[in-house]
Design an enzyme around this catalytic site. Structure first.
Site: not given
Length: 834
Positions: A371, A563, A670
């Site tokens: 990731h 984030r 996403t």
């Protein structure tokens, strides 16, 4: 065990039949009386929420039971998704959507005087994750159930999830997120499923004969893992899969001798220490104690999950021969990497499987999803810490590494540098175990989460491994579950789409392409704009009520929620805000398209720069929002405590989606997909899945700016000098000088100097200075396009219409075809429970 005198199966069938046909409001009232033990005189709003949640769960339990029975009956190959993070959000609305009962239950509650949406506000977000990694895992669980796949999610039942973020004097303050403070109606404790997980101790060698030796891990300190289950229903079918969370329990409650002599703290010390393992998500790891706790969490999670997986397999199999044909384990990032070593330990030490066979089975069972592109985010653990905590596992890591490097040497004889790069052990002053390398070596599949990300993995991050075993590497572009992010989050838009093209898009998102011929239709455009405007009005009301900020729905809603991290470049967005502020003040009579810029996201507690950027955002907002010259044209809002439930309000109301990370740093993203699915237009770099979004929606329907990944690399290779951009562009220089010289914080003029020093004197690692001019030009195109509402609306419709690729249904189908090789299992609710 005594045989029940009553035909239990017949009773179950009768109860289920009655439950399926019982009016929801009756079930709600029964749960209020018999489960919550309240009546209308004593019940609180939270009690009413609990009653509704239990009534909904009742509708899931029969399907849940039948689903698990059918998996055993058919001896299905099963998918086990191991993730230390699951950002599931609230369950009530999603469960009702997937059951097809949202509108019916809403109406039934309204007739009884209750507001479903108001009751759902009492459900805390299950914040068992930090961001995209955990949210993706939750979307995958939804899609697996919808596709009728035998899938299980394994996670950690953190008592405290991702922290609650407050903003105090403009600074982020972290408070504990005690999401389990109140009863969690969706979970079921499973005390029958408890497993010992061992730590510390020593390894004893003993002879097996014929010159071979076996190994025992002894004198360990065990902790008990106890299971808690939550149901995950599929959409429009009877499948209900299991999401299992592990909670740490002490193997002994307290020391009676200590207790009897009055040393009460010492008596319960072991219990308290054991249970800290699942106390908090991402414990502070700047100390050795913190690092040790995090490694404990990872092994605890891996060991408990593997014991449970093998228990389930052993119920119907007498040997391990079929294990790789019945079990597929997906490692979601490197956090569960120790599962590879733990399975080998079980095979060799407990099941006495020969090494070659054990390793063959292990690599056929495991697959690994990477990731991150950032090398510093790839986990590495000190060999000394692993030696102390897991001595047998370190032995196995060294043996796996020895055998693997033998193969590398055969493949690349004489290349000592390659051996060093590919080794599971990083040599140096402090030896480290490389968890990413371990995952690759121990898996048969390694996938990135977008085409660009996978390309970078192959060519840069894991180039040596790709050259060694290219067949392992593949791309699986991320997706989102449109059941939550469209059907639930955007009820108005999903209703308009259903009314226009039918409801097949709920299980096949490519059906949205039927909207393409309507993209320029004036009547349909009008309806589309009305939906967006109503959503914006709702969100503006929410922001005023919740945060005391008055924002006009007539402004462009320009949103960046994710984030907080330097590579995501919230600072670049803010630099545009400061530039806009300067422009309006210089040219107060010029036409300026009014804009509200929303920021949201949490900074890791130890990430000083990200926290300072939050303070800068709030300081800029304070000035901009209170300046008489700018407040009617520009408004900045920082939305505290960004979460799944807050995101469900934000995406439907957004006009512009900021996806502006430095090209080559974001694996996928996403949020970019969720915004586009809800009709927001993207301004972004060619990074992560933005590349594929542009391919799907078309270049004319997205705002792209800045360098691509190759250009960033080339710029840095030539010797990037941010000072050149600073001196060359006077508008940029003014923005930087204002931040550096205390314009936004006159009481502490040097507060933001670390931010500008990073840009000017520390290399500007994420190239904000280089991309600033291009970003400004692109933002001007955004404003110009927004003034032409016909064009903007057409682009918005085209974005939604071309989101088919970005459903996790498509992503999961690719995992099934290329990695897991699992067959769907249809669940027939005749409740034959034999």
């Amino acid at each position: 065990m005594a045989t029940p005198r009553t035909d239990l199966n017949a009773v179950i069938r009768q109860c289920i039949t009655e439950k399926e046909t019982e009016p929801f409001i009756n079930a709600f009232i029964k749960r209020l009386i018999y489960t919550v033990a309240k009546d209308r005189y004593s019940a609180t709003e939270r009690d009413y929420y609990l009653s509704a949640a239990y009534a909904v769960k009742d509708l899931l339990v029969a399907r849940w039971t039948k689903t698990q029975q059918e998996y055993y009956h058919q001896d299905s190959k099963r998918i086990y998704y191991l993730s230390m993070e699951f950002l599931t959000g609230r369950a009530m609305g999603n469960n009702l959507i997937n059951l097809g009962l949202y509108d019916d239950c809403k109406k039934a509650l309204e007739e009884a005087g209750f507001d479903l949406e108001a009751l759902m506000e009492y459900e805390p977000d299950a914040g068992l994750g930090n961001g995209g990694l955990g949210r993706l895992a939750a979307c995958f669980m939804d899609s697996m159930a919808t596709l009728q796949l035998p899938g299980y999610g394994y996670g950690m039942r953190y008592e405290y999830g991702i922290f609650e973020q407050k903003i105090r004097d403009g600074f982020q303050i972290e408070l504990p997120d005690h999401w389990l403070r109140y009863e969690n109606p969706w979970e079921i404790a499973r005390p029958e499923f408890i497993y010992p997980v061992h730590f510390y101790g020593e390894v004893q060698q003993y002879p097996l004969g014929r010159g071979e030796f076996g190994y025992r891990w002894v004198n360990t300190d065990p902790v008990i893992a106890m299971a808690y289950d939550m149901p995950i229903p599929g959409y429009g079918n009877n499948t209900v899969n299991t999401f299992r969370l592990w909670s740490a329990k002490s193997s002994r409650d307290f020391n009676l001798e200590d207790f009897n002599r009055g040393d009460y703290m010492q008596a319960v010390e072991h219990k308290s220490e054991s249970e800290t393992i699942t106390k908090v998500l991402y414990p502070e790891d700047s100390t050795m104690q913190g690092k040790e706790l995090r490694l404990k969490q990872e092994y605890f999670f891996s060991s408990a999950s593997l014991q449970d997986i093998l228990r389930r397999y052993d119920k119907v199999h007498d040997s391990l021969e079929q294990l790789p044909d019945k079990v597929a384990i997906q490692l979601n990032d490197t956090h569960p990497a120790l599962s590879v070593v733990e399975l080998m330990r079980i095979f060799i030490d407990e099941r006495h499987v020969p090494w070659e066979k054990a390793w063959d089975m292990t690599t056929r069972i495991f697959a690994y999803t990477n990731h991150t592109i950032l090398p510093e985010a790839l986990e590495r653990w000190r060999v000394s810490l692993v030696q102390r905590l897991l001595p047998r596992h370190l032995q196995l890591v060294y043996e796996i590494n020895r055998r693997f490097l033998d193969q590398v040497w055969i493949h690349s004889p004489g290349d000592y540098d390659k051996l060093g790069r590919m080794s599971l052990i990083e040599e140096g002053t402090e030896k480290m175990v490389r968890m990413g390398n371990l995952c690759i070596v121990g898996s048969h599949s390694v996938n990135g989460v977008s085409e660009l990300h996978t390309d970078i993995i192959r060519k840069r991050i894991f180039k040596d491994f790709y050259e060694h075993t290219p067949e392992k590497f593949n791309a699986k572009t991320n997706g989102i579950t449109h059941r939550r992010w469209l059907l639930l989050a955007n009820r108005r838009l999903s209703a308009l789409i259903k009314e226009t093209i039918g409801d097949k898009f709920t299980t096949d998102l490519y059906e949205l392409k039927k909207l393409i011929p309507l993209a320029s239709d004036p009547k349909f455009q009008k309806k589309w704009r009305e939906v967006k405007q109503a959503n914006k009005a709702d969100f503006a009301n929410f922001v005023e009520k919740q945060f005391g900020q008055v924002v006009s729905p007539e402004f462009i809603f320009d949103v960046q929620v994710k984030r907080m991290h330097e590579y995501k470049r919230q600072l670049l967005n803010l630099m545009h805000v400061v530039h806009s502020y300067n422009y309006i003040r210089r040219n107060p009579k010029d036409v300026f398209v009014p804009r509200a810029i929303f920021f949201g996201g949490k900074a890791a507690p130890g990430y000083a720069m990200a926290k300072l950027i939050i303070k800068l955002i709030t300081s800029v907002a304070h000035l901009v929002n209170n300046d008489p010259l700018t407040r009617e044209k520009l408004h900045v809002v920082f939305l505290p405590n960004y979460s799944v439930s807050l995101a469900q309000r934000i995406f439907p109301a957004s006009d512009l989606s900021e996806q502006i990370s430095t090209a080559g740093t974001e694996a996928s993203g996403t949020g970019n997909m969720k915004f586009a699915l809800n009709g927001a237009l993207t301004i972004g770099t060619l990074d992560g899945a933005n590349v594929e979004i542009r391919e799907e929606v078309g270049e004319d329907n997205i705002f792209i700016f800045g360098m691509n990944a190759q250009e960033v690399e080339e710029l840095k290779a030539r010797g990037y000098n941010p000072m050149e951009y600073y001196h060359k562009n006077q508008e940029l220089k003014q923005v930087i000088d204002m931040i550096a010289n205390g314009f936004f914080c006159p009481e502490q003029p040097d507060l933001f100097r670390p931010i500008t020093d990073s840009l000017l004197y520390h290399g500007d690692p994420y190239c904000l200075m280089a991309d600033f001019e291009s970003y400004l030009a692109c933002q001007r195109r955004v404003a110009d396009t927004y003034t032409d509402q016909k064009t903007w609306t057409r682009m918005s419709i085209m974005n939604v219409a071309n989101m088919g690729k970005f459903s996790t249904d498509r992503t999961i189908q690719e995992y099934v075809k290329d990695i897991w090789h699992v067959e769907p299992v249809a669940i027939n609710m005749d409740m034959d429970t034999e």
